[in-house]
Motif scaffolding. Structure first.
Motif, mmCIF file in Angstrom:
data_model
loop_
_atom_site.group_PDB
_atom_site.id
_atom_site.type_symbol
_atom_site.label_atom_id
_atom_site.label_comp_id
_atom_site.label_asym_id
_atom_site.label_seq_id
_atom_site.Cartn_x
_atom_site.Cartn_y
_atom_site.Cartn_z
ATOM 1 N N ARG A 78 0.811 -1.218 0.000
ATOM 2 C CA ARG A 78 0.000 0.000 0.000
ATOM 3 C C ARG A 78 0.846 1.271 0.000
ATOM 4 N NH1 ARG A 78 -4.792 -0.803 4.247
ATOM 5 N NH2 ARG A 78 -3.390 -2.293 5.245
ATOM 6 N N PHE A 79 2.129 1.120 -0.068
ATOM 7 C CA PHE A 79 2.989 2.305 -0.074
ATOM 8 C C PHE A 79 3.905 2.363 -1.301
ATOM 9 C CE2 PHE A 79 1.692 1.264 4.186
ATOM 10 C CZ PHE A 79 1.113 2.463 4.573
ATOM 11 N N ALA A 80 3.682 1.446 -2.243
ATOM 12 C CA ALA A 80 4.545 1.346 -3.419
ATOM 13 C C ALA A 80 4.593 2.631 -4.230
ATOM 14 C CB ALA A 80 4.069 0.204 -4.309
ATOM 15 N N GLN A 81 3.483 3.394 -4.197
ATOM 16 C CA GLN A 81 3.429 4.579 -5.062
ATOM 17 C C GLN A 81 4.481 5.617 -4.690
ATOM 18 O OE1 GLN A 81 1.100 3.635 -2.955
ATOM 19 N NE2 GLN A 81 0.290 5.351 -1.774
ATOM 20 N N PHE A 82 4.976 5.585 -3.458
ATOM 21 C CA PHE A 82 5.939 6.618 -3.086
ATOM 22 C C PHE A 82 7.243 6.431 -3.870
ATOM 23 C CE2 PHE A 82 3.000 6.501 0.522
ATOM 24 C CZ PHE A 82 2.550 7.799 0.432
ATOM 25 N N GLU A 83 7.538 5.193 -4.239
ATOM 26 C CA GLU A 83 8.683 4.906 -5.103
ATOM 27 C C GLU A 83 8.287 5.000 -6.581
ATOM 28 O OE1 GLU A 83 12.356 4.679 -5.538
ATOM 29 O OE2 GLU A 83 11.574 4.554 -3.485
ATOM 30 N N GLU A 84 7.207 4.352 -6.922
ATOM 31 C CA GLU A 84 6.864 4.182 -8.345
ATOM 32 C C GLU A 84 6.446 5.465 -9.050
ATOM 33 O OE1 GLU A 84 3.927 1.188 -8.956
ATOM 34 O OE2 GLU A 84 5.217 -0.407 -8.226
ATOM 35 N N SER A 85 5.860 6.386 -8.320
ATOM 36 C CA SER A 85 5.383 7.614 -8.968
ATOM 37 C C SER A 85 6.499 8.627 -9.170
ATOM 38 C CB SER A 85 4.278 8.273 -8.122
ATOM 39 O OG SER A 85 3.155 7.439 -8.018
#
Lengths: 174, 174
Positions: A78-85
């Protein structure tokens, strides 16, 4: 009500357009706004939706449909977007979400799911047995919940600005 | 943050498009859905927004700007839509809302409001003195709050359908 595909799919189709209508070209004061430390901005939420499109809904449905020996879903980050975005603009994310969602829905339609398939089961890493029908209902509700969250985060930026009207705006204190 | 027109107006412009992208052509199971007795459906919420466009935001701003002897706002009828929407389809309401909102924003732009005008005061029937700036901030937040409400109402239709995922979907119990 129970999920059926004729009612649920139209919601999934709409979400990219809703978020584009709401967010495209807005300034950082809106798309980067949060509800406080450790909470998400509209930009973060959109990255989370993109990540779900890549790793959650269709991949989990495939695990259920395969009915193989291992039906345990990998945990969803649930926190992957902080890296992926990183390095992507909001409009990049809107485009990516629209493309990935269209692919997901094409895959879903190609399956021509039967009632029997909707009742097939997989194993969620936290709460155990779930059905494909529950997974698809959750996909729809998850979209709607994140649209609600996005607009709530934005509304709260005016929590002080509305003065005494705050009393009439329950969104400010949810 | 405080309201400024460059940041707030784009939100007001978007709301009709957001609601159209979300709701147009959906079936009664979504647009007529509620959170239970005495709560509003997406259709009711849209009627409420139309009514606000007619009788609330711009008319109240005009009362403030006139700075006449009587600066007390007439009370806003939060239930008017149950009468006024009668016989109208959801798409009728989407069209009416888009037209009225465009008119409201044309009026607002024509005023070329100054900082001094934004600080002018009126009298709210419930909580007394308010400024034009607070009224306009409330208009923006009110839009966002009702988009959040609309998607929350819709999400809750799947409260049972999501099975154990309910635990991960706080929207279901707000």
């Amino acid at each position: 009500m129970e999920l059926n595909l004729e009612q649920g799919t139209p919601i999934l189709e709409r979400t990219p357009r809703v978020l584009r209508a709401l967010l495209s070209t807005l300034g950082a004061e809106w798309i980067g706004a949060t509800e406080g430390p450790e909470t998400w901005s509209p930009y973060d939420i959109l990255g989370h939706l993109v990540h779900g499109e890549r790793t959650d809904w269709i991949p989990r449905a495939e695990i259920i449909l395969a009915q193989g020996e291992h039906r345990l879903f990998p945990p969803f980050d649930r926190f992957a977007q902080f890296e992926e975005s990183r390095g992507k603009s909001l409009d990049d994310l809107l485009d990516e979400f629209a493309q990935r969602r269209a692919q997901s829905l094409a895959t879903l339609a190609s399956w021509r799911l039967t009632e029997a398939q909707l009742a097939l089961e997989g194993e969620h890493p936290v709460f155990g047995t779930v059905t494909l029908r529950q997974l698809l209902a959750t996909w729809v509700a998850h979209d709607l919940g994140h649209i609600a969250q996005t607009t709530r985060v934005m509304a709260k930026q005016y929590r002080g600005a509305v003065g005494p009207w705050r009393e009439f705006l329950p969104i400010m204190d949810r």
